[in-house]
Each structure stands twice: as structure tokens, then as C-alpha cells.
Write a protein that holds these residues in place. Structure first.
Motif, PDB file in Angstrom:
ATOM      1  N   ASN A  49      27.342   7.470  31.529  1.00 19.74           N
ATOM      2  CA  ASN A  49      27.383   7.115  30.621  1.00 19.74           C
ATOM      3  C   ASN A  49      28.511   6.978  29.871  1.00 19.74           C
ATOM      4  O   ASN A  49      27.947   6.690  28.601  1.00 19.74           O
ATOM      5  CB  ASN A  49      26.407   8.082  30.315  1.00 19.74           C
ATOM      6  N   GLN A  50      29.780   7.449  30.426  1.00 14.43           N
ATOM      7  CA  GLN A  50      30.597   8.397  29.085  1.00 14.43           C
ATOM      8  C   GLN A  50      31.744   7.277  29.439  1.00 14.43           C
ATOM      9  O   GLN A  50      32.104   7.515  28.232  1.00 14.43           O
ATOM     10  CB  GLN A  50      31.056   9.412  29.197  1.00 14.43           C
ATOM     11  N   GLY A  51      31.099   5.887  29.600  1.00 19.66           N
ATOM     12  CA  GLY A  51      32.577   5.223  29.898  1.00 19.66           C
ATOM     13  C   GLY A  51      34.096   4.919  30.777  1.00 19.66           C
ATOM     14  O   GLY A  51      35.930   4.823  30.566  1.00 19.66           O
ATOM     15  N   VAL A  52      33.856   6.355  31.646  1.00 22.36           N
ATOM     16  CA  VAL A  52      35.057   6.693  32.404  1.00 22.36           C
ATOM     17  C   VAL A  52      35.308   5.812  33.121  1.00 22.36           C
ATOM     18  O   VAL A  52      37.231   6.069  33.097  1.00 22.36           O
ATOM     19  CB  VAL A  52      34.766   7.777  33.034  1.00 22.36           C
ATOM     20  N   ARG A  53      35.287   4.686  33.509  1.00 22.86           N
ATOM     21  CA  ARG A  53      35.549   3.626  34.129  1.00 22.86           C
ATOM     22  C   ARG A  53      36.339   2.845  33.544  1.00 22.86           C
ATOM     23  O   ARG A  53      37.681   2.591  34.125  1.00 22.86           O
ATOM     24  CB  ARG A  53      34.669   2.514  34.587  1.00 22.86           C
ATOM     25  N   THR A  54      36.408   2.752  32.970  1.00 21.73           N
ATOM     26  CA  THR A  54      37.296   2.511  31.848  1.00 21.73           C
ATOM     27  C   THR A  54      39.048   3.018  31.424  1.00 21.73           C
ATOM     28  O   THR A  54      40.049   2.376  31.558  1.00 21.73           O
ATOM     29  CB  THR A  54      36.448   1.634  30.782  1.00 21.73           C
ATOM     30  N   LEU A  55      38.680   4.260  31.345  1.00 21.77           N
ATOM     31  CA  LEU A  55      39.778   5.345  31.010  1.00 21.77           C
ATOM     32  C   LEU A  55      40.491   5.620  32.243  1.00 21.77           C
ATOM     33  O   LEU A  55      41.424   5.216  32.166  1.00 21.77           O
ATOM     34  CB  LEU A  55      38.660   6.650  30.571  1.00 21.77           C
ATOM     35  N   LEU A  56      40.002   5.649  33.316  1.00 17.82           N
ATOM     36  CA  LEU A  56      40.180   5.984  34.571  1.00 17.82           C
ATOM     37  C   LEU A  56      40.976   4.542  34.683  1.00 17.82           C
ATOM     38  O   LEU A  56      42.610   5.429  35.608  1.00 17.82           O
ATOM     39  CB  LEU A  56      39.331   6.020  36.041  1.00 17.82           C
ATOM     40  N   PHE A  57      40.317   3.614  34.769  1.00 22.93           N
ATOM     41  CA  PHE A  57      40.906   2.388  35.199  1.00 22.93           C
ATOM     42  C   PHE A  57      42.540   2.122  34.266  1.00 22.93           C
ATOM     43  O   PHE A  57      43.493   1.967  34.682  1.00 22.93           O
ATOM     44  CB  PHE A  57      40.869   1.476  34.698  1.00 22.93           C
ATOM     45  N   ASP A  58      42.468   1.985  32.911  1.00 16.93           N
ATOM     46  CA  ASP A  58      44.034   2.502  32.355  1.00 16.93           C
ATOM     47  C   ASP A  58      45.145   3.441  32.909  1.00 16.93           C
ATOM     48  O   ASP A  58      46.198   2.902  33.205  1.00 16.93           O
ATOM     49  CB  ASP A  58      43.127   2.845  30.685  1.00 16.93           C
TER      50      ASP A  58
END
Length: 219
Positions: free
Chosen positions: A168-177
Motif C-alpha cells: 500500500n506504500q508503493g515500496v515495489r517501485t522504490l525497491l526496483f529503483d
């Protein structure tokens, strides 16, 4: 307290009492209403945090957060909101340093309030009581990313995605980056496979990331 002039005063770093101070506050054990221990004083402070989120000016936000911390000095979300002010209201990397320090205080408070919570297999966003904890870890990792401290940020992003896979916090895109920046391309691709549609993803950020990965792999 910050002034109400057009150039508001810089928020000082908050302080956190010793853990022993928690003994002054009544608490309720986990029950069908809450998966974690609740503190009535924390619940009162939380309403002021909600007001601070909506307050239109920095002095008003600071006054509400100071009031929240007077009611309950261990309020994780009051500390989270205080940390957020540094990066939302003031430019410069030094403010990410102050945000990181404040989020660290929030995490320390969370560990005292809810010992063992971080060791659980699931810490779902759907339980409102979990959200201050998740916001603290997310905020610290984002601040670390901006400061170039990618290794600890990466570990936190992995942790958050593991305990709250609905993301719910959009972590996947931060992790990907972060993985791209560290050259961990295989894991980056695995994240998109697990949490999106792999190379068929419709996410612009992921699709651009694959362009970067393919270019770097070919050179």
C-alpha cells in the motif's frame, strides 16, 4: 515554537524520553479491536496528528504535533509527521539527514511500544494500528535513499514488501529503483515478476527500468 512569518522557523529535532517513561501510561493488550498493544494517550495524540496533516501552515502543523507529543511523547506518528516536515517544507539534503534522525526516533518508539512486531511474518497495512510502524520504516528508507545510503534503504524496502505484500506504500517501485542503482538487475526483474506482470508490465517506471537494464547488459 515556529513563528507565523512568511519565513517560518526551522523545526528543531524532537526528543524521545527514556523507555522507562512508558510506565506512566496505561495500555490495553491486543484484542479483537487491535492486533497490537494500545495506549489511550497515543490514540488521543493520533487525532492531533490527523489535524496536523490537514493544517494549512507550518506553524499550525508544528503546534499540533507539539501538543500531540505533550500528550504522548512516544507517539510514532507524531514523530513521523515531524520528520516529514523537514523534507516537505525545507529544501536541501541536510533536511533528509534530519528526517532520517527523526524517523529513527519513531522506529525506536515503535520498538518500545510494540516489541516483537518487526519480527512478525505479516504487518498488514489493513490494520490501521500498524500504519505508524510502517510509515516510520518507509520514511527512514526514503530519506536514506535520498542521502545515497542505498544498502540500508534496500534492506528496509525488502522488509516492508515482505511483511506487507499488498504494498500500500508503493515500496515495489522504490525497491526496483534502488536495485537498479546498485546493479542488482536479476533481483530487480524478479521484483517485477512477483509484484507486477514482468516484462509485460504496464507500469511506465518498470518498463523504463527494463530499457535501462537491457542497455547496461549489452555494454
Amino acid at each position: 515554537m515556529p513563528s507565523s512569518s512568511s519565513s517560518p522557523s526551522y523545526p528543531p529535532l524532537p526528543t524521545l524520553p527514556n523507555e522507562s517513561g512508558l510506565a506512566r501510561y496505561n495500555s490495553l493488550p491486543p484484542d479483537f479491536m487491535s492486533p497490537i498493544r494500545r495506549f489511550p494517550a497515543d490514540e488521543k495524540a493520533q487525532y492531533l496528528v490527523y489535524d496536523a496533516w490537514e493544517a494549512p501552515t507550518l506553524p499550525e502543523k508544528m503546534a499540533l504535533l507539539q501538543q500531540a507529543l505533550r500528550i504522548f511523547p512516544f507517539s510514532v506518528d507524531a514523530l513521523n509527521a515531524w520528520a516529514d516536515l523537514y523534507v516537505r517544507c525545507f529544501p536541501g539534503l541536510e533536511n533528509y539527514e534530519k528526517a532520517e534522525q527523526t524517523y529513527q526516533l519513531a522506529i525506536r518508539a515503535a520498538d518500545w511500544l510494540w516489541p516483537g512486531l518487526k519480527d512478525q511474518d505479516e504487518i498488514e497495512w489493513g490494520h490501521v494500528e500498524h500504519r505508524p510502524f510502517l510509515r516510520a520504516y518507509h520514511g527512514r528508507a526514503v530519506a536514506q535513499s535520498h542521502l545515497g545510503n542505498l544498502a540500508p534503504a534496500l534492506e528496509t524496502f525488502r522488509f516492508l514488501l515482505r511483511v506487507n505484500p499488498n504494498d500500500n506504500q508503493g515500496v515495489r517501485t522504490l525497491l526496483f529503483d534502488a536495485l537498479l542503482q546498485l546493479g542488482k538487475y536479476k533481483e530487480a526483474e524478479e521484483i517485477v515478476e512477483q509484484h507486477s506482470d514482468g516484462r509485460n508490465t504496464t507500469s511506465a517506471e518498470f518498463r523504463w527500468g527494463f530499457v535501462v537494464i537491457d542497455h547496461l547488459k549489452s555494454n
